[in-house]
Design an enzyme around this catalytic site. Structure first.
Site, PDB file in Angstrom:
ATOM      1  CB  ALA A  15      -0.945  -0.012   1.202  1.00  0.00           C
ATOM      2  N   GLY A  16       2.005   1.185  -0.691  1.00  0.00           N
ATOM      3  CA  GLY A  16       2.784   2.397  -0.941  1.00  0.00           C
ATOM      4  C   GLY A  16       2.234   3.111  -2.161  1.00  0.00           C
ATOM      5  N   GLY A  17       3.050   3.961  -2.768  1.00  0.00           N
ATOM      6  CA  GLY A  17       2.578   4.765  -3.896  1.00  0.00           C
ATOM      7  C   GLY A  17       2.049   3.943  -5.049  1.00  0.00           C
ATOM      8  N   GLY A  19       1.009   0.690  -5.083  1.00  0.00           N
ATOM      9  CA  GLY A  19      -0.174  -0.082  -4.698  1.00  0.00           C
ATOM     10  C   GLY A  19      -1.412   0.781  -4.598  1.00  0.00           C
ATOM     11  CG  PHE A 119      16.468  15.719  -7.770  1.00  0.00           C
ATOM     12  CD1 PHE A 119      15.874  16.608  -6.900  1.00  0.00           C
ATOM     13  CD2 PHE A 119      16.738  14.440  -7.311  1.00  0.00           C
ATOM     14  CE1 PHE A 119      15.531  16.244  -5.607  1.00  0.00           C
ATOM     15  CE2 PHE A 119      16.404  14.056  -6.018  1.00  0.00           C
ATOM     16  CZ  PHE A 119      15.804  14.959  -5.164  1.00  0.00           C
ATOM     17  CD  GLN A 240      20.091   5.459  -6.916  1.00  0.00           C
ATOM     18  OE1 GLN A 240      19.141   5.901  -6.303  1.00  0.00           O
ATOM     19  NE2 GLN A 240      20.300   5.711  -8.198  1.00  0.00           N
ATOM     20  CG  HIS A 242      20.608   8.693  -1.562  1.00  0.00           C
ATOM     21  ND1 HIS A 242      21.241   9.854  -1.166  1.00  0.00           N
ATOM     22  CD2 HIS A 242      19.477   9.100  -2.183  1.00  0.00           C
ATOM     23  CE1 HIS A 242      20.522  10.898  -1.535  1.00  0.00           C
ATOM     24  NE2 HIS A 242      19.445  10.467  -2.166  1.00  0.00           N
ATOM     25  CG  LEU A 252      17.012   9.883   1.833  1.00  0.00           C
ATOM     26  CD1 LEU A 252      18.161   9.454   0.950  1.00  0.00           C
ATOM     27  CD2 LEU A 252      15.686   9.561   1.166  1.00  0.00           C
ATOM     28  CD  GLU A 255      20.065  13.296  -6.535  1.00  0.00           C
ATOM     29  OE1 GLU A 255      20.135  13.677  -7.702  1.00  0.00           O
ATOM     30  OE2 GLU A 255      19.901  12.112  -6.200  1.00  0.00           O
ATOM     31  NE  ARG A 286      19.359   9.834  -5.927  1.00  0.00           N
ATOM     32  CZ  ARG A 286      18.134   9.569  -5.494  1.00  0.00           C
ATOM     33  NH1 ARG A 286      17.713   8.320  -5.434  1.00  0.00           N
ATOM     34  NH2 ARG A 286      17.343  10.544  -5.111  1.00  0.00           N
ATOM     35  CG  HIS A 353      18.165   5.371  -1.731  1.00  0.00           C
ATOM     36  ND1 HIS A 353      17.397   5.756  -0.647  1.00  0.00           N
ATOM     37  CD2 HIS A 353      17.670   6.038  -2.797  1.00  0.00           C
ATOM     38  CE1 HIS A 353      16.470   6.606  -1.045  1.00  0.00           C
ATOM     39  NE2 HIS A 353      16.595   6.787  -2.359  1.00  0.00           N
ATOM     40  CD  GLU A 387      12.950   0.175  -4.016  1.00  0.00           C
ATOM     41  OE1 GLU A 387      14.122  -0.088  -3.699  1.00  0.00           O
ATOM     42  OE2 GLU A 387      12.225   0.940  -3.340  1.00  0.00           O
ATOM     43  NE  ARG A 398      15.264   5.256  -7.734  1.00  0.00           N
ATOM     44  CZ  ARG A 398      15.288   6.364  -6.986  1.00  0.00           C
ATOM     45  NH1 ARG A 398      14.941   7.533  -7.512  1.00  0.00           N
ATOM     46  NH2 ARG A 398      15.682   6.319  -5.730  1.00  0.00           N
TER      47      ARG A 398
END
Length: 597
Positions: A15-17, A19, A119, A240, A242, A252, A255, A286, A353, A387, A398
């Site tokens: 249920a992250g972004g 999902g 970025f 990756q 970070h 974290l 960036e 990165r 990361h 991810e 990425r």
């Protein structure tokens, strides 16, 4: 153990972004949708994303999606599939404006448009100068995104199963996916979620490393479940690091700090990135910045008593800018580094990361595997986004803020594909096999009955230390070979873990043991895939593949311009070609070139 059965049109795990965006697409189309999540949706790891979401809106500087596509292909070190990358970059403006209409509280420019910041790796006019492309809500963009999407799902009557852990995929004899088994943490009971469509949006697995920006819930559950059920994992050698995790804590530091003007300095106070990336400096991609920082530390120019970190300096910015644009970063720095960045630089070090590889998918969100001569044959009833999926838009590395974009674009795309398949009748509710829950029941029974077994915490720690030492920012041939054997030994120990607590209600020891089963699959896939890839590309840099005129940056396109596929059953590796053709016939492919910043 009695196993209950629940039936839905679609089951989403995570249920992250990704999902939540997929769930919204399904629920608003009238499909009966269940979302399984280990934590309350707004505590999913997307909440930790800070810097922004990439889109070529052109609100602050000139921009267009062609430049964004170029930067993404270049950032991927040409391992990204150009059809999926074109799809993502073309859809970016649409999904960001859509999110704004859902109530996302983006920061604003003086004329009321969505605020955008520079970025790393993002440029205008095909690499000529930095561009302002990252749409930001201060330094809490992921937090704002999750809340906006969750509220919209509540409005759409999405059904959430909170504090449930998915255990295993259910597949029939044809290989079609029919749903998942899941554990309700509160009661310890196992249920079957039977569905026409199953979407994995389970996030990354950064907890395979000892030092990570990832939350403790990031245990690669979807990737592990897919691997155990016979689905190969794609490009798992690419992780990756970070550049800026708080030294000693791993938390974290976005960036976006460098996007707002932050400068990396060594013990002499030198802005050392000018030597490594003369054009984009601190805003190079990165992997480039992480390797530059590690080189500075390894060559004795690190800071602190142990010379084990560098400094991220924003003391030259006005306090007003820091308090407005980076309030969360100031809090993190004070709490975890004991430093107020208004007054002194933040100690930072590269930290694991993001997982670039994952479950193989196409740009429509369908899981694809080699079958009957087709390397991209869709698995009926199975989709993935975010991810845990490998579309592959990130390739070998990425770009910052492309992760939140990935969630939105491919969460929506997977949802649209499921709705289309549902409406055309391509998704039938197929009968469950009689042994649908047997694998999960056997795993639980083994934990219940294990005697004189391994300690879960000790096995996990050995796995993390092995990964950190043998497959870190720089990779060495002898360490990779040794690491591949060591991780197989750790995996054998993970098969006989024991838990002292045998209770049913809120048994976190059982959950951690089950999570370790998933982590170890990811660790094996990473180490074995990395040992086999005899080149340097993106985040995967080997000492025995140096920069030469024939192989710029150590990259060997003649032999290694291909995706890795790792199979869990026998640690077997296969390969498939990278798609170098864009989606649209009128779009020029991004030609192979040396990657410099």
């Amino acid at each position: 153990m009695k196993v209950a059965k629940r039936t839905f049109d679609a089951v989403i795990v995570g249920a992250g972004g990704a999902g939540l965006r997929a769930a919204l697409q399904l629920s608003e189309a009238g499909m009966k949708t269940a979302v399984l999540t280990k934590v309350f949706p707004t505590r999913s790891h997307t909440v930790a994303a800070q810097g922004g979401v990439a889109a070529s809106l052109g609100n602050s500087t000139e921009d267009n999606w062609h430049w964004h596509m170029y930067d993404t292909v270049k950032g991927s070190d040409w391992l990204g599939d150009q059809d999926a990358i074109e799809f993502m970059c073309r859809k970016a403006n649409e999904v960001v404006v859509e999110l704004e209409h859902y109530g996302m509280p983006f920061d604003r420019t003086d004329d009321g448009k969505i605020y955008q910041r520079p970025f790393g790796g993002h440029s205008m006019n095909y690499g000529q100068a930095p561009v302002m492309r990252s749409c930001a809500a201060a330094d809490r963009t992921g937090h704002a995104m999750l809340h906006a999407l969750y509220q919209r799902n509540v409005r759409a009557n999405t059904q959430f199963f909170v504090e449930w852990m998915a255990l295993d995929l259910i597949r029939n004899s044809d290989g079609d996916v029919l749903g998942v088994t899941a554990l309700e943490m509160e009661t310890g009971e196992i249920s079957i979620f039977h569905s026409r469509a199953t979407i994995f949006a389970t996030g990354g697995a950064g907890r395979i490393y000892y030092s990570s920006t990832n939350a403790f819930i990031n245990t690669g559950d979807g990737v592990g479940m897919a691997a155990r059920s016979g689905i190969p994992l794609e490009d798992m050698e690419f992780w990756q690091f970070h550049p800026t995790g708080v030294a000693g804590a791993g938390v974290l530091i976005t960036e976006g700090v460098r996007g707002e003007g932050g400068i990396l300095r060594n013990d002499a106070g030198e802005r050392f990135m000018e030597r490594y990336a003369p054009n984009l400096k601190d805003l190079a991609s990165r992997d480039v910045v992480s390797r530059a920082m590690t080189t500075e530390i390894n060559e004795g120019r690190g800071c602190g008593p142990d010379k084990d970190h560098v400094l991220l300096d924003i003391t030259h910015l006005s306090p007003e800018t820091i308090l407005k644009r980076l309030p969360g970063i100031r809090e993190i720095s004070i709490q975890f580094a004991g430093v107020d960045p208004i007054k002194a630089p933040i100690p930072v070090v590269p930290t694991c990361h993001y997982q670039m590889g994952g479950i193989p998918t196409n740009y429509r969100g369908q899981v694809v595997i080699p079958k009957d001569g087709d390397v991209n044959s869709a698995v009926v009833g199975f989709y993935a986004a975010g991810e845990c999926a490998c579309a592959s838009v990130h390739g070998a590395n990425r770009l910052g803020t492309n992760s939140l974009l990935d969630l939105l674009v491919f969460g929506k795309s997977a949802g649209e594909t499921v709705v289309e398949d549902f409406r055309t009748g391509a998704l039938a509710l197929k009968p469950l096999p009689e042994d649908a829950a047997d694998v999960s029941l056997a795993r639980i029974a083994r934990l219940e009955g294990q005697k004189d077994g391994e300690n879960v915490h000790e096995v996990r720690l050995d796995m993390q230390r092995t990964m950190q030492k043998h497959a870190g920012v720089f990779r060495f041939d002898n360490l990779l070979k040794e690491g591949a054997e060591l991780i197989k030994g750790v995996a054998a120990r993970a098969a006989s873990t024991e838990i002292g607590d045998k209770s049913q209600v809120w048994n976190t020891a059982r959950v951690e043991a089950l999570e370790l089963d998933n982590l170890i699959e990811v660790a094996k896939a990473t180490m074995i895939s990395a040992e086999a890839r005899k080149e340097s590309r993106g985040a995967h840099v080997r000492d025995d593949a140096p920069d030469t005129p024939e192989h710029p940056n150590g990259r060997n396109d003649e032999e290694w311009l291909k995706h890795t596929l790792w199979y869990s059953a026998d640690n077997r590796l296969e390969y498939k070609p990278v798609n170098l053709k864009p989606l649209s016939p009128n779009v020029e492919p991004i030609a192979l070139a040396k990657r410099t910043y």
